[in-house]
Design a protein around this motif. Structure first.
Motif, PDB file in Angstrom:
ATOM      1  N   ASN A   7       0.825  -1.209   0.000  1.00  0.00           N
ATOM      2  CA  ASN A   7       0.000   0.000   0.000  1.00  0.00           C
ATOM      3  C   ASN A   7       0.861   1.261   0.000  1.00  0.00           C
ATOM      4  N   ILE A   8       1.886   1.315   0.834  1.00  0.00           N
ATOM      5  CA  ILE A   8       2.717   2.511   0.892  1.00  0.00           C
ATOM      6  C   ILE A   8       3.584   2.639  -0.357  1.00  0.00           C
ATOM      7  N   GLN A   9       3.978   1.521  -0.946  1.00  0.00           N
ATOM      8  CA  GLN A   9       4.739   1.564  -2.203  1.00  0.00           C
ATOM      9  C   GLN A   9       3.909   2.182  -3.319  1.00  0.00           C
ATOM     10  N   LEU A  10       2.637   1.798  -3.403  1.00  0.00           N
ATOM     11  CA  LEU A  10       1.761   2.375  -4.419  1.00  0.00           C
ATOM     12  C   LEU A  10       1.489   3.848  -4.138  1.00  0.00           C
ATOM     13  N   ALA A  11       1.368   4.199  -2.880  1.00  0.00           N
ATOM     14  CA  ALA A  11       1.148   5.607  -2.531  1.00  0.00           C
ATOM     15  C   ALA A  11       2.330   6.464  -2.964  1.00  0.00           C
ATOM     16  N   VAL A  12       3.537   5.959  -2.745  1.00  0.00           N
ATOM     17  CA  VAL A  12       4.735   6.687  -3.177  1.00  0.00           C
ATOM     18  C   VAL A  12       4.785   6.772  -4.695  1.00  0.00           C
ATOM     19  N   ARG A  13       4.488   5.664  -5.358  1.00  0.00           N
ATOM     20  CA  ARG A  13       4.585   5.617  -6.828  1.00  0.00           C
ATOM     21  C   ARG A  13       3.614   6.576  -7.493  1.00  0.00           C
ATOM     22  N   TYR A  14       2.384   6.644  -6.985  1.00  0.00           N
ATOM     23  CA  TYR A  14       1.349   7.445  -7.643  1.00  0.00           C
ATOM     24  C   TYR A  14       1.096   8.790  -6.966  1.00  0.00           C
ATOM     25  N   LYS A  15       1.939   9.105  -5.965  1.00  0.00           N
ATOM     26  CA  LYS A  15       1.839  10.392  -5.269  1.00  0.00           C
ATOM     27  C   LYS A  15       0.478  10.561  -4.577  1.00  0.00           C
ATOM     28  N   VAL A  16       0.048   9.487  -3.926  1.00  0.00           N
ATOM     29  CA  VAL A  16      -1.153   9.546  -3.089  1.00  0.00           C
ATOM     30  C   VAL A  16      -0.785  10.260  -1.782  1.00  0.00           C
ATOM     31  N   LYS A  17      -1.654  11.116  -1.301  1.00  0.00           N
ATOM     32  CA  LYS A  17      -1.417  11.753  -0.003  1.00  0.00           C
ATOM     33  C   LYS A  17      -1.536  10.698   1.100  1.00  0.00           C
ATOM     34  N   PHE A  18      -0.577  10.696   2.005  1.00  0.00           N
ATOM     35  CA  PHE A  18      -0.669   9.725   3.084  1.00  0.00           C
ATOM     36  C   PHE A  18      -0.303  10.371   4.413  1.00  0.00           C
ATOM     37  N   ALA A  19      -0.914   9.867   5.476  1.00  0.00           N
ATOM     38  CA  ALA A  19      -0.682  10.373   6.819  1.00  0.00           C
ATOM     39  C   ALA A  19      -0.315   9.217   7.729  1.00  0.00           C
ATOM     40  N   PHE A  20       0.484   9.519   8.724  1.00  0.00           N
ATOM     41  CA  PHE A  20       0.984   8.527   9.660  1.00  0.00           C
ATOM     42  C   PHE A  20      -0.149   8.005  10.530  1.00  0.00           C
ATOM     43  N   GLY A  21      -0.267   6.688  10.627  1.00  0.00           N
ATOM     44  CA  GLY A  21      -1.261   6.055  11.489  1.00  0.00           C
ATOM     45  C   GLY A  21      -0.849   4.628  11.761  1.00  0.00           C
ATOM     46  N   THR A  22      -0.943   4.195  13.006  1.00  0.00           N
ATOM     47  CA  THR A  22      -0.345   2.920  13.393  1.00  0.00           C
ATOM     48  C   THR A  22      -1.329   1.800  13.695  1.00  0.00           C
ATOM     49  N   ASP A  23      -2.576   2.123  13.999  1.00  0.00           N
ATOM     50  CA  ASP A  23      -3.540   1.157  14.534  1.00  0.00           C
ATOM     51  C   ASP A  23      -3.131   0.698  15.929  1.00  0.00           C
ATOM     52  N   ALA A  24      -2.527   1.616  16.707  1.00  0.00           N
ATOM     53  CA  ALA A  24      -2.223   1.298  18.103  1.00  0.00           C
ATOM     54  C   ALA A  24      -3.514   0.955  18.826  1.00  0.00           C
ATOM     55  N   GLY A  25      -3.471  -0.116  19.544  1.00  0.00           N
ATOM     56  CA  GLY A  25      -4.662  -0.736  20.118  1.00  0.00           C
ATOM     57  C   GLY A  25      -4.727  -2.147  19.578  1.00  0.00           C
ATOM     58  N   VAL A  26      -4.604  -2.258  18.264  1.00  0.00           N
ATOM     59  CA  VAL A  26      -4.361  -3.562  17.643  1.00  0.00           C
ATOM     60  C   VAL A  26      -2.875  -3.882  17.788  1.00  0.00           C
ATOM     61  N   SER A  27      -2.017  -2.867  17.592  1.00  0.00           N
ATOM     62  CA  SER A  27      -0.592  -2.962  17.915  1.00  0.00           C
ATOM     63  C   SER A  27      -0.364  -2.245  19.246  1.00  0.00           C
ATOM     64  N   PRO A  28       0.804  -2.398  19.877  1.00  0.00           N
ATOM     65  CA  PRO A  28       1.004  -1.856  21.227  1.00  0.00           C
ATOM     66  C   PRO A  28       0.988  -0.328  21.283  1.00  0.00           C
ATOM     67  N   HIS A  29       0.402   0.210  22.331  1.00  0.00           N
ATOM     68  CA  HIS A  29       0.435   1.647  22.584  1.00  0.00           C
ATOM     69  C   HIS A  29       1.821   2.058  23.068  1.00  0.00           C
ATOM     70  N   GLY A  30       2.225   3.278  22.715  1.00  0.00           N
ATOM     71  CA  GLY A  30       3.504   3.800  23.162  1.00  0.00           C
ATOM     72  C   GLY A  30       4.671   3.411  22.292  1.00  0.00           C
ATOM     73  N   GLN A  31       4.445   2.515  21.340  1.00  0.00           N
ATOM     74  CA  GLN A  31       5.494   2.093  20.416  1.00  0.00           C
ATOM     75  C   GLN A  31       5.202   2.592  19.000  1.00  0.00           C
ATOM     76  N   ASN A  32       4.404   3.642  18.928  1.00  0.00           N
ATOM     77  CA  ASN A  32       3.929   4.166  17.643  1.00  0.00           C
ATOM     78  C   ASN A  32       5.062   4.510  16.694  1.00  0.00           C
ATOM     79  N   ALA A  33       6.169   5.044  17.218  1.00  0.00           N
ATOM     80  CA  ALA A  33       7.252   5.528  16.363  1.00  0.00           C
ATOM     81  C   ALA A  33       7.966   4.418  15.612  1.00  0.00           C
ATOM     82  N   ARG A  34       7.732   3.174  15.972  1.00  0.00           N
ATOM     83  CA  ARG A  34       8.352   2.076  15.229  1.00  0.00           C
ATOM     84  C   ARG A  34       7.927   2.074  13.756  1.00  0.00           C
ATOM     85  N   GLN A  35       6.760   2.654  13.476  1.00  0.00           N
ATOM     86  CA  GLN A  35       6.291   2.626  12.090  1.00  0.00           C
ATOM     87  C   GLN A  35       7.171   3.465  11.171  1.00  0.00           C
TER      88      GLN A  35
END
Length: 435
Positions: free
Chosen positions: A331-359
């Motif tokens: 998904n992020i590869q296609l966003a870069v290729r086609y210049k899709v606007k993207f924003a940082f989001g981790t799904d913390a809650g499904v993944s651990p809280h407080g470790q957001n910056a790992r993304q």
């Protein structure tokens, strides 16, 4: 002090009245702060400022000056050996649960339990450097109470924009399944889950969410990887239901975030005019092109399965997890290729809280994208998705004094964002390394 005015090239318009600056009771506070930074990434992607003094008054950035100067009446914060950046923004979290939350938790937890648990997760997130979040799906109204308490300065936490309960088809990702019928009906009644059928009822759910304080609308256009169903990564909400939700939400001034994994559901959501696609796991070239044309945002949640073990899941979920891992990063590869606007989001809650910056490292590795592009996605771009560019996302005069400090240069090593040494929100020092 006379040189401060000539140094400040970054000014903005009036603040939004709807956002009250929080004044956490136990955070360090002062009427004015003078932050002495070794370097300042004021606007990620633009020229880095050298040694600077950032003056904060009334929770907002008042002045920016070159060098380290004394400011009368202000308490000085020594970050001369650190790089100062805007506070980070995670546009996809769930504070009311975590990877260890059980399917049957609603049978045990009270709303008060959920509120305190959410507060704990919010605290971890803020201390990790994320001064603003978008909570896109938490049951009940505990998150509403937490958001309001933070804004009123009763407790310390990140600035929260929330959707409340997600809107879903009956039996879809936002509508609980996996328990017997009596348990499901008792714990998750139909109107509580945000389930809706048909254009009229879906419009009603949007209006209800707005009535009770939602900042945006979250829908589940497809099934979920972690939902207890073998079926369901294809399109769920019909075209008519999607159109009704989007039209109603936009008419109320609310954006629509669409949880969508499978390609058909992603494409239908984009055609309907949603503002952002959350996940977009099976995004394809044609839909990525359409997103770029329409200005639809992607929130890629690359850390979605962090902390999740397949052997802890049901066979149905394990199969979906394995397939999602197989296409991770596309998904992020296609966003870069086609210049899709993207924003940082981790799904913390499904993944651990407080470790957001790992993304961040995943975005650089899988994009591939530059570290600065990844940083922009969690500052400048995330603020734009929230519609808060006038108040958030950069270090500029008039904006909220939300800043973090790190040791090193994130443009060279994005992983320094995983080790934040100071967090300042609304001009109040939340945490800092006192070395």
């Amino acid at each position: 002090m006379s040189g401060i005015g000539t140094w400040t090239a970054l000014a903005i318009g009036a603040p939004l009245a709807s956002l009250a600056a929080a004044a956490p009771a136990h955070a360090e506070s002062a009427d004015a702060l003078a932050i002495h930074a070794g370097a300042v990434i004021a606007v990620p992607g633009e020229r880095v400022l050298g040694p600077s003094t950032i003056v904060v008054r009334g929770g907002r950035i008042a002045e920016i000056a070159p060098g380290h100067i004394d400011v009368a009446g202000a308490r000085a914060i020594d970050l001369k050996d650190r790089t100062l950046l805007p506070g980070l923004i995670d546009t996809h979290v769930h504070f009311s649960f975590a990877p260890e939350t059980k399917l049957w938790s609603a049978a045990i937890d009270t709303p008060e339990d959920v509120a305190l648990f959410a507060f704990s997760n919010a605290k971890k997130t803020l201390e990790a450097g994320f001064t603003t979040v978008r909570d896109v799906g938490s049951d009940g109204y505990s998150i509403h109470a937490l958001r309001d308490a933070i804004n009123e300065g009763i407790v310390t936490g990140p600035r929260i924009f929330l959707s409340g309960t997600s809107l879903s088809i009956v039996g879809g990702h936002g509508d609980m399944s996996g328990l017997n019928r009596k348990a499901t009906e008792a714990l998750y009644p139909y109107d509580y889950t945000g389930a809706c059928t048909g254009a009229d009822e879906c419009a009603l759910r949007v209006r209800e969410a707005a009535k009770y304080g939602a900042d945006l609308i979250k829908i589940t256009s497809t099934g979920g990887i972690m939902s207890q169903q073998a079926r369901g990564l294809g399109q769920h909400l019909s075209d008519a239901e999607l159109a009704s939700i989007v039209t109603t939400a936009h008419g109320l001034g609310l954006k629509v975030a669409a949880h969508a994994h499978g390609g058909a559901g992603v494409a239908a959501s984009v055609r309907a005019g949603v503002d952002s696609i959350e996940h977009g796991t099976w995004l394809d070239d044609a839909t990525a092109k359409l997103m770029a044309e329409r200005g639809t945002w992607l929130v890629p949640t690359l850390g979605l399965l962090d902390g999740r073990k397949e052997d802890d899941a049901s066979p149905e979920v394990r199969a979906k997890m394995a397939e999602a891992r197989r296409v991770a990063g596309r998904n992020i590869q296609l966003a870069v290729r086609y210049k899709v606007k993207f924003a940082f989001g981790t799904d913390a809650g499904v993944s651990p809280h407080g470790q957001n910056a790992r993304q961040f490292r995943l975005m650089v590795e899988q994009g591939p994208m530059t570290p600065i592009a990844a940083l922009r996605s969690a500052t400048v771009d995330a603020a734009a998705l929230l519609g808060q560019s006038e108040s958030l996302g950069t270090i500029e005069i008039g904006k909220y004094a939300d800043m973090i400090a790190v040791e090193g240069d994130p443009a060279r090593d994005i992983t320094v964002l995983e080790r934040v040494s100071a967090v300042i929100k609304d001009g109040r020092v939340i945490t800092r390394d006192r070395r």
